[in-house]
Scaffold this motif. Sequence first.
Motif, PDB file in Angstrom:
ATOM      1  N   LEU A  43     -31.619-157.234  17.523  1.00 24.51           N
ATOM      2  CA  LEU A  43     -31.325-156.062  18.360  1.00 24.51           C
ATOM      3  C   LEU A  43     -30.421-155.074  17.625  1.00 24.51           C
ATOM      4  O   LEU A  43     -30.629-153.861  17.707  1.00 24.51           O
ATOM      5  N   ALA A  44     -29.431-155.579  16.905  1.00 26.95           N
ATOM      6  CA  ALA A  44     -28.542-154.699  16.139  1.00 26.95           C
ATOM      7  C   ALA A  44     -29.316-153.975  15.045  1.00 26.95           C
ATOM      8  O   ALA A  44     -29.137-152.765  14.839  1.00 26.95           O
ATOM      9  N   LEU A  45     -30.185-154.685  14.360  1.00 24.19           N
ATOM     10  CA  LEU A  45     -30.993-154.078  13.306  1.00 24.19           C
ATOM     11  C   LEU A  45     -31.928-153.012  13.880  1.00 24.19           C
ATOM     12  O   LEU A  45     -32.083-151.936  13.301  1.00 24.19           O
ATOM     13  N   ALA A  46     -32.551-153.281  15.003  1.00 22.49           N
ATOM     14  CA  ALA A  46     -33.419-152.288  15.652  1.00 22.49           C
ATOM     15  C   ALA A  46     -32.614-151.053  16.046  1.00 22.49           C
ATOM     16  O   ALA A  46     -33.083-149.917  15.900  1.00 22.49           O
ATOM     17  N   GLY A  47     -31.392-151.242  16.527  1.00 21.70           N
ATOM     18  CA  GLY A  47     -30.536-150.109  16.887  1.00 21.70           C
ATOM     19  C   GLY A  47     -30.171-149.270  15.681  1.00 21.70           C
ATOM     20  O   GLY A  47     -30.188-148.037  15.735  1.00 21.70           O
ATOM     21  N   VAL A  48     -29.860-149.914  14.569  1.00 17.37           N
ATOM     22  CA  VAL A  48     -29.509-149.185  13.347  1.00 17.37           C
ATOM     23  C   VAL A  48     -30.706-148.393  12.828  1.00 17.37           C
ATOM     24  O   VAL A  48     -30.581-147.234  12.429  1.00 17.37           O
ATOM     25  N   ILE A  49     -31.883-148.994  12.838  1.00 15.45           N
ATOM     26  CA  ILE A  49     -33.090-148.305  12.365  1.00 15.45           C
ATOM     27  C   ILE A  49     -33.412-147.112  13.261  1.00 15.45           C
ATOM     28  O   ILE A  49     -33.747-146.024  12.780  1.00 15.45           O
ATOM     29  N   THR A  50     -33.296-147.276  14.564  1.00 13.81           N
ATOM     30  CA  THR A  50     -33.562-146.177  15.494  1.00 13.81           C
ATOM     31  C   THR A  50     -32.563-145.042  15.297  1.00 13.81           C
ATOM     32  O   THR A  50     -32.948-143.865  15.272  1.00 13.81           O
ATOM     33  N   ALA A  51     -31.291-145.368  15.158  1.00 12.61           N
ATOM     34  CA  ALA A  51     -30.267-144.336  14.946  1.00 12.61           C
ATOM     35  C   ALA A  51     -30.506-143.603  13.635  1.00 12.61           C
ATOM     36  O   ALA A  51     -30.365-142.374  13.568  1.00 12.61           O
ATOM     37  N   ALA A  53     -33.418-143.167  12.079  1.00 12.01           N
ATOM     38  CA  ALA A  53     -34.601-142.306  12.229  1.00 12.01           C
ATOM     39  C   ALA A  53     -34.259-141.040  13.008  1.00 12.01           C
ATOM     40  O   ALA A  53     -34.695-139.942  12.640  1.00 12.01           O
ATOM     41  N   LEU A  54     -33.482-141.176  14.059  1.00 13.40           N
ATOM     42  CA  LEU A  54     -33.064-139.994  14.827  1.00 13.40           C
ATOM     43  C   LEU A  54     -32.216-139.067  13.978  1.00 13.40           C
ATOM     44  O   LEU A  54     -32.393-137.846  14.010  1.00 13.40           O
ATOM     45  N   ASN A  55     -31.292-139.620  13.231  1.00 19.12           N
ATOM     46  CA  ASN A  55     -30.421-138.816  12.391  1.00 19.12           C
ATOM     47  C   ASN A  55     -31.223-138.074  11.330  1.00 19.12           C
ATOM     48  O   ASN A  55     -30.988-136.893  11.073  1.00 19.12           O
ATOM     49  N   ASN A  56     -32.177-138.756  10.690  1.00 15.57           N
ATOM     50  CA  ASN A  56     -33.008-138.109   9.678  1.00 15.57           C
ATOM     51  C   ASN A  56     -33.843-136.991  10.276  1.00 15.57           C
ATOM     52  O   ASN A  56     -34.050-135.955   9.648  1.00 15.57           O
ATOM     53  N   THR A  57     -34.350-137.182  11.477  1.00 14.05           N
ATOM     54  CA  THR A  57     -35.149-136.146  12.127  1.00 14.05           C
ATOM     55  C   THR A  57     -34.309-134.912  12.399  1.00 14.05           C
ATOM     56  O   THR A  57     -34.716-133.790  12.088  1.00 14.05           O
ATOM     57  N   LEU A  58     -33.130-135.102  12.969  1.00 14.35           N
ATOM     58  CA  LEU A  58     -32.261-133.969  13.271  1.00 14.35           C
ATOM     59  C   LEU A  58     -31.767-133.300  11.998  1.00 14.35           C
ATOM     60  O   LEU A  58     -31.681-132.071  11.923  1.00 14.35           O
ATOM     61  N   PHE A  59     -31.448-134.081  10.971  1.00 14.41           N
ATOM     62  CA  PHE A  59     -30.994-133.530   9.705  1.00 14.41           C
ATOM     63  C   PHE A  59     -32.123-132.748   9.036  1.00 14.41           C
ATOM     64  O   PHE A  59     -31.892-131.690   8.447  1.00 14.41           O
ATOM     65  N   GLY A  60     -33.355-133.253   9.127  1.00 12.03           N
ATOM     66  CA  GLY A  60     -34.506-132.549   8.556  1.00 12.03           C
ATOM     67  C   GLY A  60     -34.743-131.204   9.217  1.00 12.03           C
ATOM     68  O   GLY A  60     -35.058-130.219   8.554  1.00 12.03           O
ATOM     69  N   GLU A  61     -34.573-131.156  10.537  1.00  9.08           N
ATOM     70  CA  GLU A  61     -34.721-129.882  11.245  1.00  9.08           C
ATOM     71  C   GLU A  61     -33.648-128.897  10.798  1.00  9.08           C
ATOM     72  O   GLU A  61     -33.919-127.716  10.590  1.00  9.08           O
ATOM     73  N   ARG A  62     -32.434-129.386  10.658  1.00 10.06           N
ATOM     74  CA  ARG A  62     -31.327-128.526  10.228  1.00 10.06           C
ATOM     75  C   ARG A  62     -31.596-127.986   8.827  1.00 10.06           C
ATOM     76  O   ARG A  62     -31.365-126.802   8.540  1.00 10.06           O
ATOM     77  N   LEU A  63     -32.095-128.838   7.925  1.00  7.94           N
ATOM     78  CA  LEU A  63     -32.398-128.398   6.563  1.00  7.94           C
ATOM     79  C   LEU A  63     -33.521-127.369   6.546  1.00  7.94           C
ATOM     80  O   LEU A  63     -33.488-126.413   5.767  1.00  7.94           O
ATOM     81  N   ALA A  64     -34.528-127.550   7.396  1.00  4.29           N
ATOM     82  CA  ALA A  64     -35.636-126.590   7.464  1.00  4.29           C
ATOM     83  C   ALA A  64     -35.131-125.224   7.930  1.00  4.29           C
ATOM     84  O   ALA A  64     -35.542-124.182   7.402  1.00  4.29           O
ATOM     85  N   ILE A  65     -34.242-125.218   8.907  1.00  4.44           N
ATOM     86  CA  ILE A  65     -33.670-123.945   9.384  1.00  4.44           C
ATOM     87  C   ILE A  65     -32.841-123.297   8.288  1.00  4.44           C
ATOM     88  O   ILE A  65     -32.927-122.079   8.069  1.00  4.44           O
ATOM     89  N   GLU A  66     -32.040-124.090   7.580  1.00  8.53           N
ATOM     90  CA  GLU A  66     -31.226-123.548   6.495  1.00  8.53           C
ATOM     91  C   GLU A  66     -32.104-122.980   5.382  1.00  8.53           C
ATOM     92  O   GLU A  66     -31.803-121.928   4.817  1.00  8.53           O
ATOM     93  N   ALA A  67     -33.200-123.655   5.050  1.00  7.85           N
ATOM     94  CA  ALA A  67     -34.110-123.162   4.011  1.00  7.85           C
ATOM     95  C   ALA A  67     -34.761-121.857   4.442  1.00  7.85           C
ATOM     96  O   ALA A  67     -34.894-120.925   3.644  1.00  7.85           O
ATOM     97  N   SER A  68     -35.147-121.764   5.712  1.00 10.92           N
ATOM     98  CA  SER A  68     -35.745-120.533   6.228  1.00 10.92           C
ATOM     99  C   SER A  68     -34.742-119.377   6.183  1.00 10.92           C
ATOM    100  O   SER A  68     -35.084-118.261   5.775  1.00 10.92           O
ATOM    101  N   GLN A  69     -33.505-119.649   6.579  1.00 14.59           N
ATOM    102  CA  GLN A  69     -32.481-118.605   6.552  1.00 14.59           C
ATOM    103  C   GLN A  69     -32.153-118.188   5.118  1.00 14.59           C
ATOM    104  O   GLN A  69     -31.907-117.007   4.848  1.00 14.59           O
ATOM    105  N   ALA A  70     -32.170-119.137   4.192  1.00 11.40           N
ATOM    106  CA  ALA A  70     -31.926-118.811   2.784  1.00 11.40           C
ATOM    107  C   ALA A  70     -33.043-117.924   2.239  1.00 11.40           C
ATOM    108  O   ALA A  70     -32.780-116.963   1.506  1.00 11.40           O
ATOM    109  N   ALA A  71     -34.282-118.217   2.600  1.00  9.03           N
ATOM    110  CA  ALA A  71     -35.412-117.397   2.148  1.00  9.03           C
ATOM    111  C   ALA A  71     -35.304-115.981   2.710  1.00  9.03           C
ATOM    112  O   ALA A  71     -35.535-114.996   2.000  1.00  9.03           O
ATOM    113  N   ARG A  72     -34.925-115.858   3.983  1.00  6.18           N
ATOM    114  CA  ARG A  72     -34.760-114.528   4.583  1.00  6.18           C
ATOM    115  C   ARG A  72     -33.601-113.760   3.924  1.00  6.18           C
ATOM    116  O   ARG A  72     -33.718-112.566   3.671  1.00  6.18           O
TER     117      ARG A  72
END
Length: 160
Positions: A43-51, A53-72
């Motif tokens: 259960l602890a391992l499943a919680g760490v993997i889920t957290a 994955a969520l963190n990577n998803t949110l971080f990826g969105e933030r990086l995509a926005i930053e890249a778009s703003q840098a291009a603009r």
Amino acid sequence: MTEIREQELGIRGETRLRQGYGEARGAVTLPGFLLITLIVVELALAGVITANALNNTLFGERLAIEASQAARAGAQDAILTVIRRCPLSECQSTSYTLPVGSRSTAEVTISRDVVSGNITITSIGKSFTRNKQVEVVLAVDQATGQAKVRSFKEVAFSLP
């Protein structure tokens, strides 16, 4: 005396019986403990993997926005560069890198189409692993030097 001896044997017999029961109970406790421990670790391992994955998803969105703003930002800087520094007929093709923020950059390319007189600006915003590309087309009036933005759009990223 016989009575006392039977009582002693009886007590000793109960003691042996209780010891046997305790040993059997201890043998059952170990697999139960290991099973519960395994479930808790899983259960602890499943919680760490889920957290993660969520963190990577949110971080990826933030990086995509930053890249778009840098291009603009790179495209807007290039527009100002064209307006301030390029003479009417002698705008050279140039490339430069513009740092935007702490982890983003914009790679800007300015090129002129001699036939139409349009200036094309390509800006690639990069933020860690994400890339976004913006393309701007400027129409420059050869008589007055006035520059008009004909298009300013984000396009699919392609390697130069």
